[in-house]
Write an enzyme that holds these catalytic residues in place. Structure first.
Site, mmCIF file in Angstrom:
data_model
loop_
_atom_site.group_PDB
_atom_site.id
_atom_site.type_symbol
_atom_site.label_atom_id
_atom_site.label_comp_id
_atom_site.label_asym_id
_atom_site.label_seq_id
_atom_site.Cartn_x
_atom_site.Cartn_y
_atom_site.Cartn_z
ATOM 1 N N LYS A 76 57.666 -69.281 23.928
ATOM 2 C CA LYS A 76 58.613 -70.281 23.436
ATOM 3 C C LYS A 76 58.270 -70.574 21.979
ATOM 4 O O LYS A 76 57.080 -70.652 21.629
ATOM 5 C CB LYS A 76 58.480 -71.548 24.297
ATOM 6 C CG LYS A 76 59.466 -72.659 23.950
ATOM 7 C CD LYS A 76 59.288 -73.862 24.876
ATOM 8 C CE LYS A 76 60.306 -74.964 24.621
ATOM 9 N NZ LYS A 76 60.154 -76.118 25.545
ATOM 10 N N SER A 151 64.440 -77.616 27.767
ATOM 11 C CA SER A 151 64.513 -77.023 26.455
ATOM 12 C C SER A 151 63.994 -75.590 26.376
ATOM 13 O O SER A 151 64.241 -74.912 25.387
ATOM 14 C CB SER A 151 63.721 -77.888 25.467
ATOM 15 O OG SER A 151 62.341 -77.885 25.800
ATOM 16 N N SER A 175 61.381 -79.526 31.016
ATOM 17 C CA SER A 175 61.860 -78.362 30.261
ATOM 18 C C SER A 175 61.399 -76.993 30.717
ATOM 19 O O SER A 175 61.861 -75.982 30.188
ATOM 20 C CB SER A 175 61.515 -78.511 28.788
ATOM 21 O OG SER A 175 62.439 -79.381 28.191
HETATM 22 N N1 GLN Z 1 65.465 -82.864 28.799
HETATM 23 C C1 GLN Z 1 64.329 -83.607 28.392
HETATM 24 C C2 GLN Z 1 64.497 -84.111 26.980
HETATM 25 O O1 GLN Z 1 65.487 -83.843 26.405
HETATM 26 C C3 GLN Z 1 63.087 -82.782 28.551
HETATM 27 C C4 GLN Z 1 62.618 -82.054 27.360
HETATM 28 C C5 GLN Z 1 61.321 -81.347 27.573
HETATM 29 O O2 GLN Z 1 60.763 -81.313 28.662
HETATM 30 N N2 GLN Z 1 60.825 -80.807 26.479
HETATM 31 O O3 GLN Z 1 63.682 -84.792 26.441
#
Ligand code: GLN
Length: 484
Positions: A76, A151, A175
């Protein structure tokens, strides 16, 4: 070869059926042929990958190979990679080349894994659909009009389309698990502190944790063996022995106590998704588990709590991007203040700006007690709910997401609706627990994830529970059509 899991590829390399160079070349060609459809990669590094592959083949020839030596993976784009751009999905870091490797990257490099490139992601990991990336949305290989989740959506789509057998991800509020669920793969988030955060660009430091997106739980165990463990460069990394996760996979599940939080089945859960989860629970009963209802009475507070704590921490962490030390700088600044304002105003996208503003607001003198302090208190209640549940059961199970993958653009106008997609996953990060999402079936041709949550440092148990299910089902083997 591309339909094989990471573990199977590792065996093929060990058995001399294929060389790392051949394997790496095949995956590079696949990325070239397919990624135009998905936009899963921000940067590919074919030259470096082939060099690493040849080195892996040399290591193997000299008898110095471990299980991951020569297997291709991707990172990532939140993990710093020496000499390779690390953008974090943002215009702010579009020109940033890290001078060092994140610990996760370094450990996989030492294990001999070959890095094919850096995957697309929501900007600074803020999002649930991969639509906030400065590099454009990622498309779900099961239906390219739908999101892959976020994400870590680039890592998820790359593995779902088998453009790479496995990829790293990070999970601050779901995420890893949410995109794994929406793309039909296995996502694994370890206990907070189990894997070093050094060199992983910080979003919300008390929640961020690195993990994996793979085809199978066995693959996740293989990667966790390499990346877990104490790191003196991360002050929240835990000094605790790392078991052989792969060695624990086959334990019998007879008598396993599975708790199903009734709150996971409240309104908001799609009926078809619920049926897939029920069928998975039946499968666990057949494997010898006892399934019973448990309660997490404060679960409903987790999304609002998360969306106070995470923005608060991000507003502090992202203060370092000031146009001076890292990344983007605006043209012809009038003075220092203009430099700060325009560099940040032009370098950050709208979701990141919204989070920073929310975060500074909840931390401001007049509102700290009302929002941030209260969120810290509800965070404790949520954690205590989990601890109480683990007095009664060994693992918790439920859906990972309330619905299968939604359409691109469907939720972008309404941040609250987008945030509600995290309703089952956020609580786990607030508590710091390990968790996974594994493929459990389909609704209208779209994958559904089963969410498994374990007690602190019970990664081995969790992977064992996931692996036994994958031995008697083949959901994790299914691949989207048209990816050949
Ligand atoms: N969807 C969550 C957010 O927008 C999780 C993001 C994550 O785990 N990096 O913060």
């Amino acid at each position: 070869m591309f339909e094989k899991t990471l573990s199977e590829l590792a065996d093929a390399l060990a058995g001399g059926e294929v060389s790392s160079e051949e394997l790496t070349r095949a995956f590079i060609e696949r990325i070239d042929a397919l990624d135009g459809n998905y936009n899963a990669f921000i940067t590919t590094t074919p030259e470096e990958a082939l060099e690493q592959a040849r080195e892996a083949d040399r290591r193997r020839a000299s008898g110095d190979a471990g299980p991951l030596t020569g297997v291709p993976i991707a990172h990532k784009d939140i993990f710093c990679t020496r000499g390779v751009r690390t953008s974090c999905g943002s215009k702010m870091l579009d020109n940033f080349v890290s001078p060092y490797d994140a610990t996760v990257v370094a450990r996989l490099r030492e294990a001999g894994a070959v890095c094919l490139g850096k995957t697309n992601m929501d900007e600074f990991a803020m999002g649930s659909s991969n639509e906030t990336s400065w590099y454009g949305p990622v498309r779900n290989p099961w239906d390219t009009e739908r999101v892959p989740g976020g994400s870590s959506g680039g890592s998820a789509a790359a593995v779902a389309a088998r453009m790479v057998p496995a990829a790293t991800g990070t999970d601050t509020g779901g995420s890893i698990r949410q995109p794994a669920a929406l793309t039909g793969i296995t996502g694994f988030k370890p206990t907070y502190g189990r894997v070093s955060r050094y060199g992983m660009i910080a979003f919300a430091s008390s929640l961020d944790q690195a993990g994996s997106l793979t085809a199978s739980a066995e693959d996740a165990a293989l990667l966790l063996n390499a990346i877990a463990g104490f790191d003196p460069r991360d002050s929240t990394s835990v000094e605790r022995e790392v078991p052989d996760y792969r060695g624990e996979l086959d334990q019998d599940l007879k008598g396993l106590k599975v708790g199903v939080p009734s709150e996971f089945f409240d309104e908001g859960l799609d009926g078809e998704t619920a049926r897939v989860v029920e069928a998975a629970l039946d499968q666990y009963r057949e494997l010898g588990a006892e399934v019973r209802e448990v309660h997490l009475p404060h679960l409903g507070l987790s999304v609002p709590t998360y969306y106070v704590v995470a923005p608060a921490e991000c507003s502090s962490n992202l203060a370092r991007f000031d146009g001076v030390r890292f990344g983007y700088r605006c043209e012809d600044p009038r003075d220092l203040l203009d430099l700060y304002e325009r560099s940040r105003g032009e370098g950050f996208g709208p979701e990141v700006q919204r989070r920073i503003m929310t975060g500074t607001y909840v931390l401001s003198a007049g509102y700290y007690d009302a929002y941030y302090l209260k969120a810290q208190k509800t965070r404790k209640l949520i954690r205590d709910d989990f601890l109480a549940a683990f007095e009664e059961v060994d693992v918790l199970m439920g859906p990972t997401t309330p619905t299968p993958a939604f359409g691109i653009g469907e939720k972008t106008d309404d941040p609250i609706t987008m945030y509600l997609n995290d309703v089952y996953v956020n609580a786990v990060n607030l508590a710091g627990l390990p968790a996974a999402s594994i493929p459990a079936g389909f609704v209208n041709g779209l994958p559904v994830g089963l969410h498994l949550i374990g007690n602190f440092f019970e990664e081995g148990r969790l992977l064992n529970v996931a692996h036994r299910y994958q031995q008697v089902t083949d959901w994790h083997r299914r691949m989207p059509e048209n990816i050949e």
